[in-house]
Motif scaffolding. Structure first.
Motif, mmCIF file in Angstrom:
data_model
loop_
_atom_site.group_PDB
_atom_site.id
_atom_site.type_symbol
_atom_site.label_atom_id
_atom_site.label_comp_id
_atom_site.label_asym_id
_atom_site.label_seq_id
_atom_site.Cartn_x
_atom_site.Cartn_y
_atom_site.Cartn_z
ATOM 1 N N GLN A 1 -33.220 -24.428 30.093
ATOM 2 C CA GLN A 1 -32.947 -24.195 28.674
ATOM 3 C C GLN A 1 -32.697 -25.503 27.927
ATOM 4 O OE1 GLN A 1 -33.582 -21.091 27.627
ATOM 5 N NE2 GLN A 1 -33.482 -21.969 25.587
ATOM 6 N N GLU A 2 -32.060 -26.472 28.593
ATOM 7 C CA GLU A 2 -31.818 -27.778 27.966
ATOM 8 C C GLU A 2 -33.141 -28.503 27.719
ATOM 9 O OE1 GLU A 2 -27.810 -29.703 29.556
ATOM 10 O OE2 GLU A 2 -29.028 -28.913 31.215
ATOM 11 N N LEU A 3 -34.072 -28.391 28.660
ATOM 12 C CA LEU A 3 -35.382 -29.036 28.512
ATOM 13 C C LEU A 3 -36.164 -28.407 27.359
ATOM 14 C CD1 LEU A 3 -36.246 -29.287 32.315
ATOM 15 C CD2 LEU A 3 -35.546 -31.166 30.814
ATOM 16 N N ILE A 4 -36.040 -27.091 27.201
ATOM 17 C CA ILE A 4 -36.711 -26.403 26.087
ATOM 18 C C ILE A 4 -36.127 -26.874 24.759
ATOM 19 C CG2 ILE A 4 -37.042 -24.151 24.969
ATOM 20 C CD1 ILE A 4 -37.221 -22.961 27.837
ATOM 21 N N VAL A 5 -34.814 -27.049 24.698
ATOM 22 C CA VAL A 5 -34.168 -27.531 23.465
ATOM 23 C C VAL A 5 -34.654 -28.940 23.118
ATOM 24 C CG1 VAL A 5 -31.951 -28.244 22.457
ATOM 25 C CG2 VAL A 5 -32.131 -26.061 23.653
ATOM 26 N N ILE A 6 -34.799 -29.798 24.116
ATOM 27 C CA ILE A 6 -35.319 -31.160 23.885
ATOM 28 C C ILE A 6 -36.735 -31.076 23.313
ATOM 29 C CG2 ILE A 6 -36.078 -33.305 25.002
ATOM 30 C CD1 ILE A 6 -33.749 -32.874 27.015
ATOM 31 N N ALA A 7 -37.568 -30.200 23.886
ATOM 32 C CA ALA A 7 -38.950 -30.040 23.409
ATOM 33 C C ALA A 7 -38.980 -29.556 21.961
ATOM 34 C CB ALA A 7 -39.703 -29.072 24.311
ATOM 35 N N LEU A 8 -38.123 -28.617 21.621
ATOM 36 C CA LEU A 8 -38.060 -28.123 20.239
ATOM 37 C C LEU A 8 -37.629 -29.226 19.286
ATOM 38 C CD1 LEU A 8 -36.458 -24.602 20.858
ATOM 39 C CD2 LEU A 8 -38.784 -25.062 20.060
ATOM 40 N N HIS A 9 -36.724 -30.080 19.735
ATOM 41 C CA HIS A 9 -36.265 -31.203 18.907
ATOM 42 C C HIS A 9 -37.413 -32.186 18.650
ATOM 43 C CE1 HIS A 9 -33.478 -34.087 17.176
ATOM 44 N NE2 HIS A 9 -33.951 -35.011 18.000
ATOM 45 N N ILE A 10 -38.169 -32.496 19.705
ATOM 46 C CA ILE A 10 -39.328 -33.396 19.565
ATOM 47 C C ILE A 10 -40.346 -32.791 18.599
ATOM 48 C CG2 ILE A 10 -41.315 -34.403 20.791
ATOM 49 C CD1 ILE A 10 -39.464 -34.574 23.284
ATOM 50 N N LEU A 11 -40.597 -31.499 18.762
ATOM 51 C CA LEU A 11 -41.559 -30.803 17.903
ATOM 52 C C LEU A 11 -41.116 -30.836 16.442
ATOM 53 C CD1 LEU A 11 -44.210 -29.205 18.089
ATOM 54 C CD2 LEU A 11 -42.847 -27.144 18.395
ATOM 55 N N LYS A 12 -39.834 -30.620 16.206
ATOM 56 C CA LYS A 12 -39.306 -30.627 14.842
ATOM 57 C C LYS A 12 -39.411 -32.010 14.211
ATOM 58 C CE LYS A 12 -35.240 -29.339 12.139
ATOM 59 N NZ LYS A 12 -33.837 -28.867 12.188
ATOM 60 N N GLU A 13 -39.175 -33.043 15.010
ATOM 61 C CA GLU A 13 -39.259 -34.422 14.503
ATOM 62 C C GLU A 13 -40.690 -34.827 14.194
ATOM 63 O OE1 GLU A 13 -37.434 -37.143 17.188
ATOM 64 O OE2 GLU A 13 -35.474 -36.899 16.276
ATOM 65 N N LYS A 14 -41.608 -34.494 15.095
ATOM 66 C CA LYS A 14 -42.984 -34.961 14.954
ATOM 67 C C LYS A 14 -43.849 -34.059 14.079
ATOM 68 C CE LYS A 14 -45.085 -37.184 18.113
ATOM 69 N NZ LYS A 14 -45.861 -37.511 19.325
ATOM 70 N N GLN A 15 -43.486 -32.764 13.975
ATOM 71 C CA GLN A 15 -44.252 -31.816 13.156
ATOM 72 C C GLN A 15 -43.290 -31.060 12.234
ATOM 73 O OE1 GLN A 15 -47.606 -31.472 13.144
ATOM 74 N NE2 GLN A 15 -47.820 -33.073 14.679
#
Length: 200
Positions: free
Chosen positions: A36-50
């Protein structure tokens, strides 16, 4: 002098923000984290880049995959909808993959990938109608919905079964066109440390 101090503080804040937004994790850090922590990191990256991308992640299945070098978070769209007006030659990308080691996002950072599908308001209305009359769509299947003139053609497949249905656009009545079971193809066992394995 006071202006110079304020300017310096602003510059430091900008540099700090830029450093945080481009943060990349090393494998040891990522391996110590839960799914779940890895998914949260991915969502953060997605929000920053897109930042302009607005999608409902309840419509996606989230999985995490890793090998000895990389960890990927995959967001697989549960329903792949093809609107009536879509050119037959056009191919959409429905899924998103975030590489937590490089911060690269597919399909957005991969040149040869097709256009990412974003639901229009008309698509959302059609999908609401389909869900109401057809029922829940499971992530255990690949669900493809092709809009026709009078019906929605619904294909549901996985390793074991196949179902093709037609949903009338006016009445909401569902008719089965084909239903069958398949023998799953055995997967070859390959002992390779660089094969991606799902992280549960």
């Amino acid at each position: 002098m006071k202006f110079l101090i304020i300017k310096t503080i602003l510059m430091l804040n900008i540099i700090t923000c830029l450093a945080q937004s481009s943060k990349k994790y090393i494998m040891e850090q990522l391996k110590s984290k839960q799914k779940q922590e890895l998914i949260v990191i991915a969502l953060h990256i997605l929000k920053e880049k897109q930042p302009s991308l607005v999608i409902n992640f309840e419509d996606f299945e989230s999985t995490v995959w890793g090998n000895s070098k990389e960890i990927l978070v995959k967001f697989r769209r549960i329903i792949r909808y093809i609107p009536l007006s879509t050119n037959p030659e056009k191919r959409f990308s429905y899924d998103i993959t975030v590489n937590l080691n490089t911060n690269e996002i597919s399909p957005f950072d991969v040149w040869f990938q097709s256009e990412f599908y974003i639901e229009t308001k008309a698509d959302q209305k059609a999908l609401a109608f389909i869900k109401k009359n057809f029922g829940v769509f499971s992530s255990d299947f690949e669900n493809i919905i092709q809009e026709d003139e009078e019906d929605y053609c619904i294909h549901q497949t996985n390793s074991y079964s196949l179902g093709i249905y037609r949903l009338n656009k006016k009445t909401g009545k569902v008719e089965m066109s084909l239903n069958g079971h398949m023998e799953p193809t055995p997967k070859p066992i390959i002992q390779n440390p660089d094969d991606f394995i799902e992280i549960k």
